[in-house]
Enzyme design. Structure first.
Site, PDB file in Angstrom:
ATOM      1  N   TYR A 150      -6.132  95.054  79.246  1.00 30.90           N
ATOM      2  CA  TYR A 150      -4.691  94.922  78.985  1.00 30.90           C
ATOM      3  C   TYR A 150      -4.033  96.305  78.946  1.00 30.90           C
ATOM      4  O   TYR A 150      -2.971  96.523  79.544  1.00 30.90           O
ATOM      5  CB  TYR A 150      -4.501  94.175  77.660  1.00 30.90           C
ATOM      6  CG  TYR A 150      -3.062  93.934  77.237  1.00 30.90           C
ATOM      7  CD1 TYR A 150      -2.370  92.797  77.665  1.00 30.90           C
ATOM      8  CD2 TYR A 150      -2.407  94.813  76.378  1.00 30.90           C
ATOM      9  CE1 TYR A 150      -1.063  92.559  77.261  1.00 30.90           C
ATOM     10  CE2 TYR A 150      -1.104  94.584  75.962  1.00 30.90           C
ATOM     11  CZ  TYR A 150      -0.435  93.455  76.406  1.00 30.90           C
ATOM     12  OH  TYR A 150       0.858  93.220  75.993  1.00 30.90           O
ATOM     13  N   LYS A 154      -1.137  97.641  81.456  1.00 32.11           N
ATOM     14  CA  LYS A 154       0.173  98.097  80.972  1.00 32.11           C
ATOM     15  C   LYS A 154       0.438  99.550  81.379  1.00 32.11           C
ATOM     16  O   LYS A 154       1.578  99.919  81.676  1.00 32.11           O
ATOM     17  CB  LYS A 154       0.265  97.915  79.456  1.00 32.11           C
ATOM     18  CG  LYS A 154       0.315  96.445  79.023  1.00 32.11           C
ATOM     19  CD  LYS A 154       1.415  95.690  79.734  1.00 32.11           C
ATOM     20  CE  LYS A 154       1.807  94.387  79.040  1.00 32.11           C
ATOM     21  NZ  LYS A 154       2.866  93.655  79.772  1.00 32.11           N
TER      22      LYS A 154
HETATM   23  N1  LIG Z   1       4.450  90.396  71.389  1.00 34.96           N
HETATM   24  C1  LIG Z   1       3.958  91.635  71.359  1.00 34.96           C
HETATM   25  O1  LIG Z   1       3.547  92.153  70.312  1.00 34.96           O
HETATM   26  C2  LIG Z   1       3.912  92.440  72.646  1.00 34.96           C
HETATM   27  C3  LIG Z   1       3.590  93.798  72.557  1.00 34.96           C
HETATM   28  C4  LIG Z   1       3.537  94.553  73.712  1.00 34.96           C
HETATM   29  C5  LIG Z   1       3.828  93.974  74.937  1.00 34.96           C
HETATM   30  N2  LIG Z   1       4.133  92.654  75.013  1.00 34.96           N
HETATM   31  C6  LIG Z   1       4.426  92.094  76.338  1.00 34.96           C
HETATM   32  O2  LIG Z   1       5.684  91.451  76.305  1.00 34.96           O
HETATM   33  C7  LIG Z   1       5.730  90.477  77.352  1.00 34.96           C
HETATM   34  C8  LIG Z   1       6.287  89.180  76.796  1.00 34.96           C
HETATM   35  O3  LIG Z   1       5.385  88.672  75.845  1.00 34.96           O
HETATM   36  P1  LIG Z   1       5.847  87.918  74.518  1.00 34.96           P
HETATM   37  O4  LIG Z   1       5.286  88.660  73.395  1.00 34.96           O
HETATM   38  O5  LIG Z   1       7.303  87.620  74.575  1.00 34.96           O
HETATM   39  O6  LIG Z   1       4.947  86.592  74.690  1.00 34.96           O
HETATM   40  P2  LIG Z   1       5.285  85.049  74.811  1.00 34.96           P
HETATM   41  O7  LIG Z   1       3.967  84.386  74.910  1.00 34.96           O
HETATM   42  O8  LIG Z   1       6.207  84.623  73.727  1.00 34.96           O
HETATM   43  O9  LIG Z   1       6.066  84.929  76.219  1.00 34.96           O
HETATM   44  C9  LIG Z   1       5.402  85.138  77.430  1.00 34.96           C
HETATM   45  C10 LIG Z   1       5.839  84.077  78.433  1.00 34.96           C
HETATM   46  O10 LIG Z   1       5.244  84.410  79.695  1.00 34.96           O
HETATM   47  C11 LIG Z   1       4.818  83.211  80.305  1.00 34.96           C
HETATM   48  N3  LIG Z   1       3.742  83.529  81.262  1.00 34.96           N
HETATM   49  C12 LIG Z   1       2.478  83.953  80.976  1.00 34.96           C
HETATM   50  N4  LIG Z   1       1.781  84.120  82.112  1.00 34.96           N
HETATM   51  C13 LIG Z   1       2.627  83.814  83.139  1.00 34.96           C
HETATM   52  C14 LIG Z   1       2.492  83.802  84.546  1.00 34.96           C
HETATM   53  N5  LIG Z   1       1.333  84.103  85.144  1.00 34.96           N
HETATM   54  N6  LIG Z   1       3.579  83.449  85.285  1.00 34.96           N
HETATM   55  C15 LIG Z   1       4.750  83.114  84.694  1.00 34.96           C
HETATM   56  N7  LIG Z   1       4.921  83.095  83.358  1.00 34.96           N
HETATM   57  C16 LIG Z   1       3.876  83.437  82.598  1.00 34.96           C
HETATM   58  C17 LIG Z   1       4.334  82.327  79.168  1.00 34.96           C
HETATM   59  O11 LIG Z   1       4.323  80.965  79.536  1.00 34.96           O
HETATM   60  C18 LIG Z   1       5.363  82.660  78.083  1.00 34.96           C
HETATM   61  O12 LIG Z   1       6.460  81.766  78.106  1.00 34.96           O
HETATM   62  C19 LIG Z   1       4.301  90.378  77.907  1.00 34.96           C
HETATM   63  O13 LIG Z   1       4.233  91.126  79.110  1.00 34.96           O
HETATM   64  C20 LIG Z   1       3.461  91.038  76.828  1.00 34.96           C
HETATM   65  O14 LIG Z   1       2.276  91.576  77.350  1.00 34.96           O
HETATM   66  C21 LIG Z   1       4.201  91.883  73.898  1.00 34.96           C
END
Ligand SMILES: NC(=O)c1ccc[n+]([C@@H]2O[C@H](COP(=O)([O-])OP(=O)(O)OC[C@H]3O[C@@H](n4cnc5c(N)ncnc54)[C@H](O)[C@@H]3O)[C@@H](O)[C@H]2O)c1
Length: 249
Positions: A150, A154
């Site tokens: 991951y 990123k």
């Molecule tokens: N939440 C955290 O702490 C955090 C920290 C750093 C980075 N991120 C990044 O933020 C982004 C959003 O994550 P979030 O925390 O809002 O999570 P989340 O799970 O609430 O939302 C992610 C969404 O992406 C969709 N998804 C996943 N794989 C997919 C694919 N192959 N095609 C289309 N849709 C897909 C899921 O169905 C979900 O609705 C991600 O890239 C995650 O890696 C999150």
């Protein structure tokens, strides 16, 4: 009303940071195509946001991303703003990963960002302006336990952002947000497992952060919307870290 008459294409828009960004864009006068693996959730989110549509696409699949972009142009009339947000987390020792699993994670995060940029950029170029935001993580900056693939994905997204910003300029700006620990659909199960309750788990996840808490999705959406908007009119190729100070220590 920074987004009056603007059209947002957001992947991963059915939940978390993507959903909160769509809500903020709509609150400030725009509309959005909510694109997600989960069509029912994408349509439910779109139904709550005036003028929005819900579409299904796996961002790792080129034909599906192209079809979602085409459907957005056909139904909403174009694309001005893009958030490549779809993603998931998988924690494990590197010895537990094989190359098929590793490639799948890369295909969603790095490949999904690439395909979203590839198919939305020509639409924005043809309109003479646009802003695309990608999503990295603090895992692209500092080492974290059980998070090697991951973190690598990123870090690749921050590199992609810098390179693509040059190619998309001057009409389209390309920037990245690197979120720290944020309460979303991705992290809720992890916090629940750690703390027994969501409240306790969130408190434990926030304990080592200088601001002493995790972020709400709306706080990440605020940073994304800054970069999407003309407030960031002289920014391109940048990565904005939004982590409550976690990586300054
Ligand atoms: N939440 C955290 O702490 C955090 C920290 C750093 C980075 N991120 C990044 O933020 C982004 C959003 O994550 P979030 O925390 O809002 O999570 P989340 O799970 O609430 O939302 C992610 C969404 O992406 C969709 N998804 C996943 N794989 C997919 C694919 N192959 N095609 C289309 N849709 C897909 C899921 O169905 C979900 O609705 C991600 O890239 C995650 O890696 C999150």
């Amino acid at each position: 009303m920074r987004f009056e008459n603007k059209i947002l294409f957001v992947t991963g828009g059915a939940s978390g940071i993507g959903r909160a960004t769509a809500a903020r864009v709509v609150a400030e006068g725009g509309v959005a195509a909510i694109v997600d693996l989960d069509l029912a959730k994408a349509q439910a989110v779109a139904a709550e946001l005036p003028g929005c549509i819900g579409l299904s696409a796996n961002v790792a699949d080129e034909a599906q991303v192209k079809a979602a972009v085409d459907a957005t142009v056909a139904k909403l009339g174009g694309i001005d703003l893009v958030l490549a947000c779809a993603g998931h987390a998988e924690f494990d020792l590197i010895s537990e990963w094989d190359s098929a699993r590793f490639n799948r994670l890369m295909e969603v995060h790095v490949g999904g960002t690439f395909l979203t940029a590839k198919y939305t950029n020509p639409i924005m170029q043809s309109r003479g302006a646009g802003s695309l935001v990608t999503i990295a993580s603090t895992a692209s900056i500092v080492a974290q336990r059980l998070n090697v693939p991951y973190g690598a994905a990123k870090a690749a997204i921050t590199g992609f952002t810098r390179q693509f910003a040059l190619e998309a300029a001057p009409a389209v700006r390309v920037n990245c947000v690197a979120p720290g620990r944020t309460l979303t659909g991705m992290t809720e199960p992890l916090m629940l497992a750690r703390g027994g309750t969501l409240e306790k788990g969130a408190e434990m996840f926030g304990a080592n952060i200088p601001l002493k808490r995790v972020a709400q999705a709306e706080e990440l959406a605020a940073a994304v919307c800054f970069l999407l908007s003309d407030d960031a009119s002289f920014m391109t190729g940048a990565t904005l870290v939004v982590d409550g100070g976690e990586t300054i220590q």
